[in-house]
Design a protein around this motif. Structure first.
Motif, mmCIF file in Angstrom:
data_model
loop_
_atom_site.group_PDB
_atom_site.id
_atom_site.type_symbol
_atom_site.label_atom_id
_atom_site.label_comp_id
_atom_site.label_asym_id
_atom_site.label_seq_id
_atom_site.Cartn_x
_atom_site.Cartn_y
_atom_site.Cartn_z
ATOM 1 N N LEU A 14 11.378 -23.819 -8.495
ATOM 2 C CA LEU A 14 10.696 -24.813 -9.321
ATOM 3 C C LEU A 14 11.684 -25.930 -9.635
ATOM 4 N N SER A 15 11.317 -27.152 -9.280
ATOM 5 C CA SER A 15 12.225 -28.285 -9.461
ATOM 6 C C SER A 15 12.368 -28.639 -10.930
ATOM 7 N N PRO A 16 13.443 -29.355 -11.306
ATOM 8 C CA PRO A 16 13.555 -29.851 -12.690
ATOM 9 C C PRO A 16 12.351 -30.677 -13.110
ATOM 10 N N GLU A 17 11.782 -31.441 -12.159
ATOM 11 C CA GLU A 17 10.596 -32.230 -12.481
ATOM 12 C C GLU A 17 9.406 -31.332 -12.826
ATOM 13 N N GLY A 18 9.369 -30.168 -12.174
ATOM 14 C CA GLY A 18 8.317 -29.213 -12.505
ATOM 15 C C GLY A 18 8.444 -28.702 -13.929
ATOM 16 N N PHE A 19 9.685 -28.426 -14.366
ATOM 17 C CA PHE A 19 9.921 -28.038 -15.760
ATOM 18 C C PHE A 19 9.437 -29.142 -16.700
ATOM 19 N N ASP A 20 9.800 -30.397 -16.390
ATOM 20 C CA ASP A 20 9.405 -31.520 -17.250
ATOM 21 C C ASP A 20 7.888 -31.606 -17.372
ATOM 22 N N TRP A 21 7.199 -31.461 -16.251
ATOM 23 C CA TRP A 21 5.745 -31.597 -16.252
ATOM 24 C C TRP A 21 5.097 -30.542 -17.140
ATOM 25 N N ILE A 22 5.578 -29.299 -17.019
ATOM 26 C CA ILE A 22 5.012 -28.202 -17.823
ATOM 27 C C ILE A 22 5.156 -28.502 -19.303
ATOM 28 N N TYR A 23 6.362 -28.888 -19.720
ATOM 29 C CA TYR A 23 6.592 -29.105 -21.147
ATOM 30 C C TYR A 23 5.881 -30.353 -21.670
ATOM 31 N N GLU A 24 5.728 -31.352 -20.841
ATOM 32 C CA GLU A 24 5.008 -32.556 -21.272
ATOM 33 C C GLU A 24 3.517 -32.297 -21.427
ATOM 34 N N HIS A 25 2.950 -31.492 -20.545
ATOM 35 C CA HIS A 25 1.495 -31.325 -20.534
ATOM 36 C C HIS A 25 1.015 -30.089 -21.288
ATOM 37 N N ILE A 26 1.868 -29.088 -21.461
ATOM 38 C CA ILE A 26 1.403 -27.841 -22.089
ATOM 39 C C ILE A 26 2.080 -27.575 -23.428
ATOM 40 N N GLY A 27 3.263 -28.127 -23.637
ATOM 41 C CA GLY A 27 3.898 -27.975 -24.940
ATOM 42 C C GLY A 27 5.281 -27.377 -24.862
ATOM 43 N N ALA A 28 6.123 -27.814 -25.792
ATOM 44 C CA ALA A 28 7.520 -27.391 -25.777
ATOM 45 C C ALA A 28 7.706 -25.956 -26.237
ATOM 46 N N ASP A 29 6.661 -25.353 -26.861
ATOM 47 C CA ASP A 29 6.802 -23.975 -27.327
ATOM 48 C C ASP A 29 6.446 -22.960 -26.247
ATOM 49 N N THR A 30 6.094 -23.429 -25.040
ATOM 50 C CA THR A 30 5.765 -22.528 -23.933
ATOM 51 C C THR A 30 7.044 -21.968 -23.310
ATOM 52 N N TRP A 31 7.055 -20.658 -23.077
ATOM 53 C CA TRP A 31 8.199 -20.051 -22.383
ATOM 54 C C TRP A 31 7.950 -20.163 -20.882
ATOM 55 N N LEU A 32 8.742 -21.002 -20.230
ATOM 56 C CA LEU A 32 8.629 -21.214 -18.791
ATOM 57 C C LEU A 32 9.751 -20.453 -18.102
ATOM 58 N N PHE A 33 9.400 -19.469 -17.318
ATOM 59 C CA PHE A 33 10.418 -18.680 -16.626
ATOM 60 C C PHE A 33 10.143 -18.667 -15.130
ATOM 61 N N SER A 34 11.191 -18.776 -14.378
ATOM 62 C CA SER A 34 11.116 -18.740 -12.930
ATOM 63 C C SER A 34 11.799 -17.463 -12.449
ATOM 64 N N THR A 35 11.293 -16.875 -11.390
ATOM 65 C CA THR A 35 11.878 -15.649 -10.856
ATOM 66 C C THR A 35 12.116 -15.792 -9.363
ATOM 67 N N SER A 36 13.036 -14.990 -8.847
ATOM 68 C CA SER A 36 13.297 -14.978 -7.411
ATOM 69 C C SER A 36 13.760 -13.595 -7.001
ATOM 70 N N GLY A 37 13.225 -13.134 -5.909
ATOM 71 C CA GLY A 37 13.593 -11.814 -5.392
ATOM 72 C C GLY A 37 13.132 -11.712 -3.952
ATOM 73 N N GLY A 38 12.480 -10.609 -3.620
ATOM 74 C CA GLY A 38 12.032 -10.447 -2.243
ATOM 75 C C GLY A 38 11.003 -9.357 -2.101
#
Length: 448
Positions: A14-38
């Motif tokens: 998830l790009s930094p711009e993706g983080f910005d979009w989430i917080y701008e449109h859904i709210g700063a109190d949302t916990w946004l977490f990204s995961t990676s594995g296989g």
């Protein structure tokens, strides 16, 4: 989306711009977490922790039990630099062999050829001094220009930019639907908003068979509310209660011939007792999957939901999907769950409860209750009007979005909640907790 507390991201970085979009449109109190594995290890190496800060464009931490490091080309661990994602200690879910690889050479080549004895996963990772991580995409698809390495995700981010309204969907050719039956209204919405050139196909099968039984084919017409065909190799039929195959009638979804991906047994099930009770107890020798299906004269199919969560009122059976469709016509209702609990006195009576999630700013007033009852009476039948309508904050769902009908029915009938459903498989376990407490209170009232 005021009740939304968290959003998870995976699949690609998830790009930094993706983080910005989430917080701008859904709210700063949302916990946004990204995961990676296989998928090869059936788990994630790095991901989110709700107690830690979220940094723009970064994964919060390395998962417990995952000895993740970044190795440079010389096999040295580096911090603050991009390196190969490696696991320096075994994980229980690491594969120990490949199919048709008798001497293990393909396994060694895939994971251990670059750093002998150390698992190399094939992703670029940078571990920061504060312990967060950034994934840059696959190391074997890296762009190397003049000695400067860069992941393809950075190119994609530059080309695509941040998500925004108005992006054309003119090149969209197909949309797949699964998880729960797609209503006829869902078909209508897709074609109204995306155009009649779109191939909309719905599929149904099971995680226990790692496959789908019925689904789509682009050379066959799409009919509103129907699944196009039975899949090749899947001997799907609809059986009535006597075990006879029926057409244009709702029956039990059965498979009259084996699939290669059928499970051959359950773990810790001596004598295959649970296995046979689950699939073969109703029609001996014939796999009963536990869904209602109608196979039309034209060969298409309609799935009506789980047969073990069916509403049976006065001998008239109905899938819960029809009841939900009627209830959701009411503007105040945004989600619903219905359970039909048979009385234990053997009279054949039952308690039909409809749990509803309401739109923000609305309440379950007598007028709203009356409107829900009216819609169900009109669209279904007077017999299917709920005995009780109850307001809930959320409907519990699985990670794939399925409503948790059968487990809720089980705990309301007295089953152990830890056996009825696994919390790890739920998208919103707190909603399940509410029903556990409700079941206990109801049982206590019944015993008083």
């Amino acid at each position: 989306l005021s009740a939304l507390r968290a959003i998870g991201s995976t699949g690609s970085p998830l790009s930094p711009e993706g983080f910005d979009w989430i917080y701008e449109h859904i709210g700063a109190d949302t916990w946004l977490f990204s995961t990676s594995g296989g998928t090869d290890v059936c788990t994630a190496f790095v991901g989110g922790v709700p107690l830690l800060p979220v940094y723009r464009g970064e994964l919060q931490g390395r998962a417990l039990g995952a000895k993740v490091e970044a190795f440079d080309e010389g096999g040295e661990s580096v911090v603050g630099e991009v390196g190969e994602l490696v696991i320096t200690a075994p994980m229980p879910s690491m594969p120990v062999a490949f199919w048709n690889d008798p001497d293990g050479q393909r396994l060694r080549d895939a994971y251990f050829s670059m750093f002998p004895g150390v698992w190399r996963h094939g992703d670029w990772i940078r571990i920061t001094a504060r312990g967060t991580a950034i994934i840059y995409g696959r190391s074997d698809s890296t762009i190397n220009r003049g000695g400067v390495r860069m992941g393809t995700s950075e190119i994609y981010a530059a080309v695509l930019g941040e998500p925004r309204n108005g992006r054309t969907l003119a090149n969209l050719r197909g949309i797949g639907s699964t998880g729960s039956p797609l209503s006829p209204e869902g078909f209508t919405w897709i074609y109204e908003h995306l155009g009649d050139h779109t191939w909309l196909f719905s599929t149904s099968g099971g995680t226990d068979v790692c496959s789908a039984f019925v689904g789509g084919i682009p050379t066959v017409p799409v009919r509103r509310g129907e699944i196009q065909v039975r899949h090749l190799g899947a001997a799907v039929e609809a059986f009535d209660e006597q075990g006879r195959s029926v057409v244009d009638e709702v029956g039990e979804l059965v498979l009259t011939a084996p699939l290669p991906s059928f499970p051959v047994g359950f773990w810790n099930d001596p004598g295959d007792v649970r296995y046979h009770d689950t699939y073969f107890s109703m029609f001996p020798g014939v796999w009963r999957h536990g869904d209602w299906i109608r196979i039309t004269a034209g060969g298409s199919c309609v799935i009506y939901g789980r047969s073990d969560s069916t509403i049976n009122r006065g001998g008239v059976r109905m899938g819960t999907a029809e009841l939900y469709r009627a209830a959701l016509v009411v503007d105040a209702v945004v989600d619903a769950l219905a359970v039909d609990i048979p009385d234990r006195d053997g009279t054949g009576n039952s308690w039909l409860a409809l749990f509803v999630v309401l739109a923000e700013g609305t309440e379950l007033s007598p007028e709203t209750v009356a409107e829900i009852r009216r819609q169900i009476r009109t669209a279904c039948s007077p017999r299917h009007v709920p005995d009780e309508i109850i307001h809930v904050a959320a409907v519990p769902r699985t990670l794939s979005g399925k409503v948790l009908e059968v487990p809720i029915k089980k705990i309301l009938m007295g089953d152990d909640p830890t056996i009825a459903a696994s919390r790890e498989s739920l998208a919103n376990p707190e909603a399940y907790d509410w029903f556990i407490a409700f079941a206990r209170e109801r049982a206590q009232r019944a015993s008083d």
